[in-house]
Scaffold this active site. Structure first.
Site, PDB file in Angstrom:
ATOM      1  N   GLU A  59     -36.521  34.435  -0.487  1.00  0.00           N
ATOM      2  CA  GLU A  59     -35.205  34.178   0.100  1.00  0.00           C
ATOM      3  C   GLU A  59     -35.018  32.662   0.142  1.00  0.00           C
ATOM      4  OE1 GLU A  59     -32.350  34.776   4.034  1.00  0.00           O
ATOM      5  OE2 GLU A  59     -34.478  35.249   4.231  1.00  0.00           O
TER       6      GLU A  59
ATOM      7  N   ASP B  71     -37.168  27.249   3.091  1.00  0.00           N
ATOM      8  CA  ASP B  71     -36.140  26.371   3.653  1.00  0.00           C
ATOM      9  C   ASP B  71     -36.798  25.025   3.928  1.00  0.00           C
ATOM     10  OD1 ASP B  71     -33.208  27.289   5.197  1.00  0.00           O
ATOM     11  OD2 ASP B  71     -33.982  25.256   5.507  1.00  0.00           O
TER      12      ASP B  71
ATOM     13  N   ASP C 114     -24.943  26.668   1.324  1.00  0.00           N
ATOM     14  CA  ASP C 114     -23.822  25.741   1.491  1.00  0.00           C
ATOM     15  C   ASP C 114     -23.110  25.624   0.138  1.00  0.00           C
ATOM     16  OD1 ASP C 114     -22.219  23.468   1.705  1.00  0.00           O
ATOM     17  OD2 ASP C 114     -23.520  22.633   3.258  1.00  0.00           O
TER      18      ASP C 114
ATOM     19  N   LYS D  33     -17.506  19.661  -2.638  1.00  0.00           N
ATOM     20  CA  LYS D  33     -17.131  18.332  -3.136  1.00  0.00           C
ATOM     21  C   LYS D  33     -17.803  18.033  -4.472  1.00  0.00           C
ATOM     22  CE  LYS D  33     -16.281  16.089   1.247  1.00  0.00           C
ATOM     23  NZ  LYS D  33     -17.118  15.594   2.326  1.00  0.00           N
TER      24      LYS D  33
ATOM     25  N   ASP E  96     -20.201  33.805   2.156  1.00  0.00           N
ATOM     26  CA  ASP E  96     -18.866  33.927   2.759  1.00  0.00           C
ATOM     27  C   ASP E  96     -17.878  33.084   1.966  1.00  0.00           C
ATOM     28  OD1 ASP E  96     -20.369  31.580   3.720  1.00  0.00           O
ATOM     29  OD2 ASP E  96     -18.372  31.053   4.418  1.00  0.00           O
TER      30      ASP E  96
HETATM   31  C1  SAM Z   1     -25.788  27.641   5.518  1.00  0.00           C
HETATM   32  S1  SAM Z   1     -27.480  27.747   5.873  1.00  0.00           S
HETATM   33  C2  SAM Z   1     -27.820  29.496   5.698  1.00  0.00           C
HETATM   34  C3  SAM Z   1     -29.086  29.910   6.404  1.00  0.00           C
HETATM   35  C4  SAM Z   1     -29.403  31.418   6.392  1.00  0.00           C
HETATM   36  N1  SAM Z   1     -29.620  31.912   5.046  1.00  0.00           N
HETATM   37  C5  SAM Z   1     -28.282  32.199   7.052  1.00  0.00           C
HETATM   38  O1  SAM Z   1     -27.538  32.860   6.324  1.00  0.00           O
HETATM   39  O2  SAM Z   1     -28.189  32.174   8.282  1.00  0.00           O
HETATM   40  C6  SAM Z   1     -28.223  27.051   4.403  1.00  0.00           C
HETATM   41  C7  SAM Z   1     -29.734  26.808   4.549  1.00  0.00           C
HETATM   42  O3  SAM Z   1     -30.224  26.309   3.315  1.00  0.00           O
HETATM   43  C8  SAM Z   1     -31.156  25.271   3.561  1.00  0.00           C
HETATM   44  N2  SAM Z   1     -31.139  24.405   2.373  1.00  0.00           N
HETATM   45  C9  SAM Z   1     -30.051  23.831   1.814  1.00  0.00           C
HETATM   46  N3  SAM Z   1     -30.383  23.142   0.712  1.00  0.00           N
HETATM   47  C10 SAM Z   1     -31.730  23.289   0.569  1.00  0.00           C
HETATM   48  C11 SAM Z   1     -32.663  22.818  -0.389  1.00  0.00           C
HETATM   49  N4  SAM Z   1     -32.286  22.086  -1.424  1.00  0.00           N
HETATM   50  N5  SAM Z   1     -33.950  23.164  -0.232  1.00  0.00           N
HETATM   51  C12 SAM Z   1     -34.350  23.919   0.821  1.00  0.00           C
HETATM   52  N6  SAM Z   1     -33.508  24.402   1.752  1.00  0.00           N
HETATM   53  C13 SAM Z   1     -32.217  24.093   1.635  1.00  0.00           C
HETATM   54  C14 SAM Z   1     -30.666  24.603   4.822  1.00  0.00           C
HETATM   55  O4  SAM Z   1     -31.709  23.932   5.499  1.00  0.00           O
HETATM   56  C15 SAM Z   1     -30.099  25.785   5.607  1.00  0.00           C
HETATM   57  O5  SAM Z   1     -31.053  26.346   6.488  1.00  0.00           O
END
Ligand code: SAM
Length: 224
Positions: free
Chosen positions: A52, A77, A126, A130, A162
């Site tokens: 995941e 993460d 995310d 941009k 989403d």
């Molecule tokens: C919007 S959150 C979603 C978290 C979880 N999947 C949820 O749905 O509740 C995006 C997650 O991706 C992690 N993340 C973003 N870019 C990353 C990267 N390049 N490497 C590791 N983690 C990353 C962030 O730390 C964050 O916890």
């Protein structure tokens, strides 16, 4: 979250057998000892490995681990204070087929060997809308190549988001590059047909989007 609380979680993560936190140097400049040996050495079995990516608190990893005891799940993460939640739950509930890897997804091919991974979930990444941020978008061509490098040839990638932007961007890219879209749904709780794993598990971010009544989308695909 206060910095004291974060520190407490970081300390506790250090004590968990299900949390692995290699340095960048250990991954890139040395042979990371779990690479190619996750099932045997971390989980003490020969079961398939499911990742995941951007797991946050690890809701998917933990819920799927409970549902599929014969598969191994690894939540990845960069934020250890977040996946502390999933790791702690797994310890408390004695769920042994889930682990958490603290690293950047950009380094995934240093952490897993070719063909080591059976399936990938990307949960609410995310969208990086941009233009300047496109290189961080987790379904861009460079990321797909990284996933392909560690996935089995028939391995499936699941994207739940989403973001209509992320959904459309990913579908366009997959079609344009000739990858195989197995299933796509732009509103999984309204349009019937999504697999149960898509609708039965909600992540932390997802629950917030659902309160705002945002449609949740899903794509399953194979990288060619
Ligand atoms: C919007 S959150 C979603 C978290 C979880 N999947 C949820 O749905 O509740 C995006 C997650 O991706 C992690 N993340 C973003 N870019 C990353 C990267 N390049 N490497 C590791 N983690 C990353 C962030 O730390 C964050 O916890």
């Amino acid at each position: 979250m206060g910095s004291k609380n974060k520190l407490k979680r970081f300390r506790e993560n250090e004590t968990f057998n299900n949390v692995i936190q290699p340095t960048r140097d250990e991954l890139v400049n040395a042979e990371f000892s779990l690479k190619g040996h996750w099932s045997k050495n971390q989980f003490k079995n020969n079961n398939p490995v499911v990742l995941e990516l951007g797991c946050g608190k690890g809701e998917y990893s933990v819920a799927l681990a409970k549902k599929y005891p014969n598969k191994n799940f690894i939540g990845i993460d960069i934020k250890g204070a977040r996946f502390w939640r999933g790791a702690k739950t797994a310890v408390e509930e004695d769920i042994n087929n889930v682990a958490f890897l603290r690293t950047q997804i950009e380094l995934i091919e240093y952490a897993f060997a070719e063909n080591e991974v059976d399936e990938i979930w990307i949960t609410f990444p995310d969208p990086q809308i941009k233009y300047k941020r496109t290189k961080h978008r987790m379904t861009n061509a460079a990321f797909l190549q990284r996933y392909k490098q560690v996935l089995k040839p028939e391995g499936i990638v699941n994207l739940k988001t989403d973001s209509e932007f992320m959904h459309g961007y990913t579908l366009g890219l997959l079609h344009g590059a000739g990858h195989e879209v197995l299933y796509a749904n732009h509103n999984v709780y309204k349009q019937e047909g999504s697999p149960e794993d898509v609708t039965a598990i909600q992540t932390f971010y997802e629950s917030q989007y659902l309160q705002l009544q945002k449609p949740i989308t899903y794509i399953a695909f194979k990288i060619k």
